[in-house]
Design a protein around this motif. Structure first.
Motif, PDB file in Angstrom:
ATOM      1  N   ALA A   1      28.567  54.003  32.731  1.00 35.33           N
ATOM      2  CA  ALA A   1      28.683  55.465  32.774  1.00 35.33           C
ATOM      3  C   ALA A   1      28.438  56.101  31.415  1.00 35.33           C
ATOM      4  O   ALA A   1      27.963  57.238  31.318  1.00 35.33           O
ATOM      5  CB  ALA A   1      30.073  55.858  33.274  1.00 35.33           C
ATOM      6  N   LEU A   2      28.772  55.379  30.359  1.00 33.64           N
ATOM      7  CA  LEU A   2      28.615  55.898  28.986  1.00 33.64           C
ATOM      8  C   LEU A   2      27.142  55.946  28.574  1.00 33.64           C
ATOM      9  O   LEU A   2      26.689  56.869  27.900  1.00 33.64           O
ATOM     10  CB  LEU A   2      29.391  54.982  28.025  1.00 33.64           C
ATOM     11  N   LYS A   3      26.402  54.932  28.991  1.00 34.21           N
ATOM     12  CA  LYS A   3      24.984  54.878  28.624  1.00 34.21           C
ATOM     13  C   LYS A   3      24.180  55.822  29.516  1.00 34.21           C
ATOM     14  O   LYS A   3      24.539  56.060  30.670  1.00 34.21           O
ATOM     15  CB  LYS A   3      24.441  53.444  28.759  1.00 34.21           C
ATOM     16  N   THR A   4      23.122  56.357  28.965  1.00 34.39           N
ATOM     17  CA  THR A   4      22.266  57.246  29.756  1.00 34.39           C
ATOM     18  C   THR A   4      20.833  57.023  29.306  1.00 34.39           C
ATOM     19  O   THR A   4      20.581  56.798  28.122  1.00 34.39           O
ATOM     20  CB  THR A   4      22.713  58.721  29.577  1.00 34.39           C
ATOM     21  N   PRO A   5      19.896  57.024  30.253  1.00 34.15           N
ATOM     22  CA  PRO A   5      18.518  56.760  29.834  1.00 34.15           C
ATOM     23  C   PRO A   5      17.973  57.854  28.930  1.00 34.15           C
ATOM     24  O   PRO A   5      18.358  59.018  29.059  1.00 34.15           O
ATOM     25  CB  PRO A   5      17.751  56.728  31.158  1.00 34.15           C
ATOM     26  N   MET A   6      17.111  57.481  28.016  1.00 34.70           N
ATOM     27  CA  MET A   6      16.412  58.460  27.164  1.00 34.70           C
ATOM     28  C   MET A   6      15.049  57.868  26.835  1.00 34.70           C
ATOM     29  O   MET A   6      14.928  56.856  26.150  1.00 34.70           O
ATOM     30  CB  MET A   6      17.213  58.695  25.885  1.00 34.70           C
ATOM     31  N   ILE A   7      14.022  58.519  27.359  1.00 30.36           N
ATOM     32  CA  ILE A   7      12.643  58.067  27.152  1.00 30.36           C
ATOM     33  C   ILE A   7      11.850  59.273  26.663  1.00 30.36           C
ATOM     34  O   ILE A   7      12.008  60.369  27.204  1.00 30.36           O
ATOM     35  CB  ILE A   7      12.027  57.534  28.475  1.00 30.36           C
ATOM     36  N   ALA A   8      11.031  59.081  25.640  1.00 28.01           N
ATOM     37  CA  ALA A   8      10.253  60.209  25.106  1.00 28.01           C
ATOM     38  C   ALA A   8       8.804  59.793  24.925  1.00 28.01           C
ATOM     39  O   ALA A   8       8.515  58.721  24.372  1.00 28.01           O
ATOM     40  CB  ALA A   8      10.840  60.658  23.766  1.00 28.01           C
ATOM     41  N   ARG A   9       7.892  60.648  25.396  1.00 30.62           N
ATOM     42  CA  ARG A   9       6.447  60.379  25.219  1.00 30.62           C
ATOM     43  C   ARG A   9       5.807  61.591  24.553  1.00 30.62           C
ATOM     44  O   ARG A   9       6.004  62.734  24.975  1.00 30.62           O
ATOM     45  CB  ARG A   9       5.792  60.150  26.580  1.00 30.62           C
ATOM     46  N   TRP A  10       5.067  61.324  23.506  1.00 28.13           N
ATOM     47  CA  TRP A  10       4.360  62.397  22.800  1.00 28.13           C
ATOM     48  C   TRP A  10       3.176  61.741  22.080  1.00 28.13           C
ATOM     49  O   TRP A  10       3.289  61.271  20.965  1.00 28.13           O
ATOM     50  CB  TRP A  10       5.320  63.073  21.795  1.00 28.13           C
ATOM     51  N   PRO A  11       2.043  61.657  22.772  1.00 23.92           N
ATOM     52  CA  PRO A  11       0.905  60.893  22.234  1.00 23.92           C
ATOM     53  C   PRO A  11       0.539  61.335  20.812  1.00 23.92           C
ATOM     54  O   PRO A  11       0.513  62.529  20.519  1.00 23.92           O
ATOM     55  CB  PRO A  11      -0.225  61.218  23.221  1.00 23.92           C
ATOM     56  N   GLY A  12       0.307  60.366  19.969  1.00 23.87           N
ATOM     57  CA  GLY A  12      -0.065  60.679  18.590  1.00 23.87           C
ATOM     58  C   GLY A  12       1.143  60.884  17.680  1.00 23.87           C
ATOM     59  O   GLY A  12       1.015  60.861  16.460  1.00 23.87           O
ATOM     60  N   HIS A  13       2.300  61.085  18.240  1.00 25.89           N
ATOM     61  CA  HIS A  13       3.511  61.318  17.451  1.00 25.89           C
ATOM     62  C   HIS A  13       4.579  60.266  17.705  1.00 25.89           C
ATOM     63  O   HIS A  13       5.511  60.115  16.919  1.00 25.89           O
ATOM     64  CB  HIS A  13       4.095  62.705  17.752  1.00 25.89           C
ATOM     65  N   ILE A  14       4.469  59.597  18.843  1.00 26.44           N
ATOM     66  CA  ILE A  14       5.410  58.528  19.191  1.00 26.44           C
ATOM     67  C   ILE A  14       4.561  57.320  19.562  1.00 26.44           C
ATOM     68  O   ILE A  14       3.658  57.423  20.394  1.00 26.44           O
ATOM     69  CB  ILE A  14       6.293  58.920  20.398  1.00 26.44           C
ATOM     70  N   GLN A  15       4.872  56.198  18.920  1.00 23.92           N
ATOM     71  CA  GLN A  15       4.067  54.998  19.196  1.00 23.92           C
ATOM     72  C   GLN A  15       4.293  54.492  20.616  1.00 23.92           C
ATOM     73  O   GLN A  15       5.442  54.313  21.051  1.00 23.92           O
ATOM     74  CB  GLN A  15       4.440  53.907  18.197  1.00 23.92           C
ATOM     75  N   ALA A  16       3.213  54.268  21.327  1.00 26.90           N
ATOM     76  CA  ALA A  16       3.314  53.792  22.710  1.00 26.90           C
ATOM     77  C   ALA A  16       4.055  52.458  22.762  1.00 26.90           C
ATOM     78  O   ALA A  16       3.859  51.592  21.908  1.00 26.90           O
ATOM     79  CB  ALA A  16       1.919  53.640  23.315  1.00 26.90           C
ATOM     80  N   GLY A  17       4.934  52.323  23.739  1.00 20.95           N
ATOM     81  CA  GLY A  17       5.638  51.058  23.967  1.00 20.95           C
ATOM     82  C   GLY A  17       6.712  50.735  22.953  1.00 20.95           C
ATOM     83  O   GLY A  17       7.133  49.594  22.852  1.00 20.95           O
ATOM     84  N   SER A  18       7.162  51.725  22.180  1.00 17.45           N
ATOM     85  CA  SER A  18       8.174  51.431  21.173  1.00 17.45           C
ATOM     86  C   SER A  18       9.589  51.532  21.749  1.00 17.45           C
ATOM     87  O   SER A  18       9.821  52.201  22.758  1.00 17.45           O
ATOM     88  CB  SER A  18       8.014  52.353  19.961  1.00 17.45           C
ATOM     89  N   VAL A  19      10.497  50.818  21.110  1.00 16.80           N
ATOM     90  CA  VAL A  19      11.901  50.815  21.533  1.00 16.80           C
ATOM     91  C   VAL A  19      12.743  51.115  20.302  1.00 16.80           C
ATOM     92  O   VAL A  19      12.570  50.487  19.266  1.00 16.80           O
ATOM     93  CB  VAL A  19      12.318  49.439  22.111  1.00 16.80           C
ATOM     94  N   CYS A  20      13.622  52.100  20.408  1.00 13.25           N
ATOM     95  CA  CYS A  20      14.505  52.432  19.289  1.00 13.25           C
ATOM     96  C   CYS A  20      15.922  52.006  19.645  1.00 13.25           C
ATOM     97  O   CYS A  20      16.433  52.388  20.708  1.00 13.25           O
ATOM     98  CB  CYS A  20      14.460  53.940  19.014  1.00 13.25           C
ATOM     99  N   ASP A  21      16.550  51.221  18.783  1.00 13.81           N
ATOM    100  CA  ASP A  21      17.909  50.770  19.109  1.00 13.81           C
ATOM    101  C   ASP A  21      18.976  51.449  18.246  1.00 13.81           C
ATOM    102  O   ASP A  21      20.089  50.955  18.118  1.00 13.81           O
ATOM    103  CB  ASP A  21      18.018  49.240  19.041  1.00 13.81           C
ATOM    104  N   ALA A  22      18.641  52.600  17.685  1.00  9.14           N
ATOM    105  CA  ALA A  22      19.665  53.382  16.964  1.00  9.14           C
ATOM    106  C   ALA A  22      20.660  53.926  17.994  1.00  9.14           C
ATOM    107  O   ALA A  22      20.328  54.131  19.155  1.00  9.14           O
ATOM    108  CB  ALA A  22      18.994  54.539  16.235  1.00  9.14           C
ATOM    109  N   LEU A  23      21.889  54.176  17.538  1.00  8.84           N
ATOM    110  CA  LEU A  23      22.899  54.768  18.419  1.00  8.84           C
ATOM    111  C   LEU A  23      22.603  56.257  18.546  1.00  8.84           C
ATOM    112  O   LEU A  23      22.781  57.016  17.590  1.00  8.84           O
ATOM    113  CB  LEU A  23      24.301  54.569  17.839  1.00  8.84           C
ATOM    114  N   VAL A  24      22.107  56.665  19.702  1.00 10.08           N
ATOM    115  CA  VAL A  24      21.782  58.085  19.905  1.00 10.08           C
ATOM    116  C   VAL A  24      22.662  58.643  21.028  1.00 10.08           C
ATOM    117  O   VAL A  24      23.209  57.900  21.832  1.00 10.08           O
ATOM    118  CB  VAL A  24      20.281  58.306  20.203  1.00 10.08           C
TER     119      VAL A  24
END
Ligand code: SGN
Ligand code: CA
Length: 513
Positions: free
Chosen positions: A361-384
């Motif tokens: 319940a605490l975790k929630t999905p977060m996916i962001a796409r912005w071609p040219g500004h976000i690298q395709a297929g990247s994974v960020c493991d920072a606490l957001v």
């Protein structure tokens, strides 16, 4: 995989980002923020789902960045939406639970973007006591089969399966926008909220299949605070037969059952398909006279299949949206974000619903796409956290981030850059437990989670829980009181109390020095 580096440091309660001049003059992207209701990470392929497939969301993640450590500050709808808008914890915006007032005077990303020249719209579930503010156009929906919507232009005579309708209205709004201005559209789906009513397209999905069960479906809550066993969201006991489990064989009974729960019933046109879909299975269920664990297993299957059918509609919506952006030449200059208002228990600990600070319940999905500004297929493991969305949208749009914002912009992570300081722990506070109308009986609690450990203070019961998530990802072994962890627990307790002060959270127990 493109892991982000983490720089440890104390959480900064207030941030103020001055946008460099050269970025302000750069063309500003469109923003399409798709927000689901109760969509758990465990029901997304890109997050490692064992129970369903989400090809469109997976493609979005493959073309953008997936945040693998994404959390809410308060796992319930109204508070989460208010936190998304304001970038603040619930005690700041006032909507600490689904019944408390919302401080509509606070700055929000919608107001800021609108004032800076964006065309803004909100379509779908709102769940705040105030009218939408900061949106040029808004339309509010409720329930799975919408019949008319309340909008900023009066009543809209539109009906249909709500997820599809929200998507259609959103894309129509984009088509009719003024093309010389950037747009920010917040699509707020009602799915996959209880009572998990599938659309006609997905009624037969999973029929005859068995969805894998979570390892903790038969949790007995041993070793946990009394609050866990007192929680009223057990699949075995607390689902309503007609309303949740669709147990009546005839459409008539389903209609009655839905009406008694004051929700929009299955419309006439869908009734036949509904009966054909549930009828034979319900008959077989009645004849089988299941008991004990077999009965729980049956209920889990009915629950999870309906939930996943609703998720399938969400995934289709993402597919439609992505295709639309491609066809209209908007994909490259649009930041698409997919998130949910919070996670959900999909049978873990024997539960449905959310509220608890436990992982599902605490975790929630977060996916962001912005071609040219976000690298395709990247994974960020920072606490957001969900409070990071508002400052992110503000920074992307080139507007100043106000001091009331407690979250931090994710923009540097988009570019795989670790900001100078980033939180090494998150703060959480849930507080909906009113004697007048108790629902689900989840005790008030707050807590702290680092990458590895979690400390929960269930202050309503004067109880504590502590988990080592590396060794015990399912949170079955409460290690509070174990001598070998006392130093760590002590340090986290001090830090939790410090965070309450840092964020100025005066709700819940009084501060102690
Ligand atoms: C409804 C649901 C609850 C759910 C709350 C909050 N009951 O009250 O199960 O926890 O919403 O959900 S129902 O019988 O009315 O469906 S939230 O996502 O809106 O916060
Ligand atoms: Ca929700």
């Amino acid at each position: 995989m493109f892991p982000c580096l983490l720089i440890a440091g104390l959480t900064v309660a207030v941030s103020w980002v001055q946008i460099p001049d050269e970025e302000v003059s750069a063309p500003r992207p469109n923003i399409l923020f798709v927000y689901a209701d109760d969509h758990a990470e465990a029901a997304i392929g890109a997050y490692g789902s064992r129970i369903n497939q989400t090809p469109h969301l997976d493609r979005l993640a493959a073309q953008g960045m997936r945040f693998s450590q994404s959390f809410v500050v308060n796992s319930i709808c109204g508070p989460a939406r208010a936190s998304i808008l304001t970038g603040a914890h619930a005690h700041v915006h006032g909507r600490v639970n689904n019944r408390s007032p919302f401080r509509d005077d606070l700055p929000t990303w919608a107001k800021a973007l609108q004032a800076s020249g964006y065309q803004t719209a909100m379509i779908g579930k709102w769940h705040l006591p105030t009218e939408p503010n900061g949106f040029d156009f808004w339309a509010k929906t409720h329930g799975y089969y919408a019949q008319g919507l309340q909008s900023s232009k009066g009543k809209l005579e539109r009906s249909g399966y709500t997820v599809d309708l929200i998507t259609e209205l959103g894309l129509e709004w984009i088509e009719n926008r003024e093309a010389d201005k950037p747009f920010a559209l917040w699509l707020c789906h009602n799915a996959a909220h209880r009572t998990w009513m599938p659309g006609p397209k997905h009624l037969k999905l999973y029929r005859g299949q068995t969805i894998p069960e979570p390892a903790t479906l038969f949790d007995d809550y041993a070793g946990r605070s009394p609050a866990a066993a007192l929680t009223q969201m057990r699949i075995s006991r607390d689902l309503f037969p007609a309303y949740d489990l669709k147990l009546p064989v005839t459409g008539e009974q389903v209609l009655d059952a839905a009406a008694t729960r004051n929700l929009k019933p299955v419309p006439e046109g869908v009734r036949k398909a509904w009966e054909e879909s549930y009828g034979p299975e319900n008959l077989a269920f009645q004849q089988a006279n299941l008991q004990g664990e077999a009965l729980v297993r049956w209920k889990y299957q009915r629950y999870i299949q309906d939930y996943l059918r609703c998720v399938a509609a969400l995934d289709d919506s993402i597919g439609t949206v992505m295709e639309f952006l491609d066809q209209h030449g908007l994909a490259d200059n649009t930041l698409v974000i997919y998130a949910s208002d919070q996670g959900f228990f999909l049978g873990e600990h024997g539960w449905y619903d959310k509220r608890w600070m436990y992982e599902p319940a605490l975790k929630t999905p977060m996916i962001a796409r912005w071609p040219g500004h976000i690298q395709a297929g990247s994974v960020c493991d920072a606490l957001v956290q969900n409070i990071d969305v508002a400052p992110t949208l503000m920074e992307v749009a080139g507007v100043k981030i106000p001091e009331t914002v407690q979250g931090k912009s994710l923009r540097p992570w988009f570019q795989n850059q670790a900001p100078e300081s980033w939180r090494d722990a998150i703060y959480y506070h849930y507080q909906e437990y009113d004697e007048g109308r108790i629902q689900h009986r989840v005790a008030k609690h707050c807590g702290i989670r680092t990458k590895r450990y979690k400390l929960i203070w269930i202050y309503q019961h004067d109880a504590w829980e502590f988990y080592d998530l590396q060794q015990d990802p399912d949170e079955m072994n409460n290690l509070y009181g174990r001598p070998e962890y006392q130093d760590r627990i002590q340090a986290l307790t001090v830090r939790l109390l410090a965070m309450r002060k840092e964020f100025d959270d005066r709700t819940g127990p009084p501060w102690t020095d």
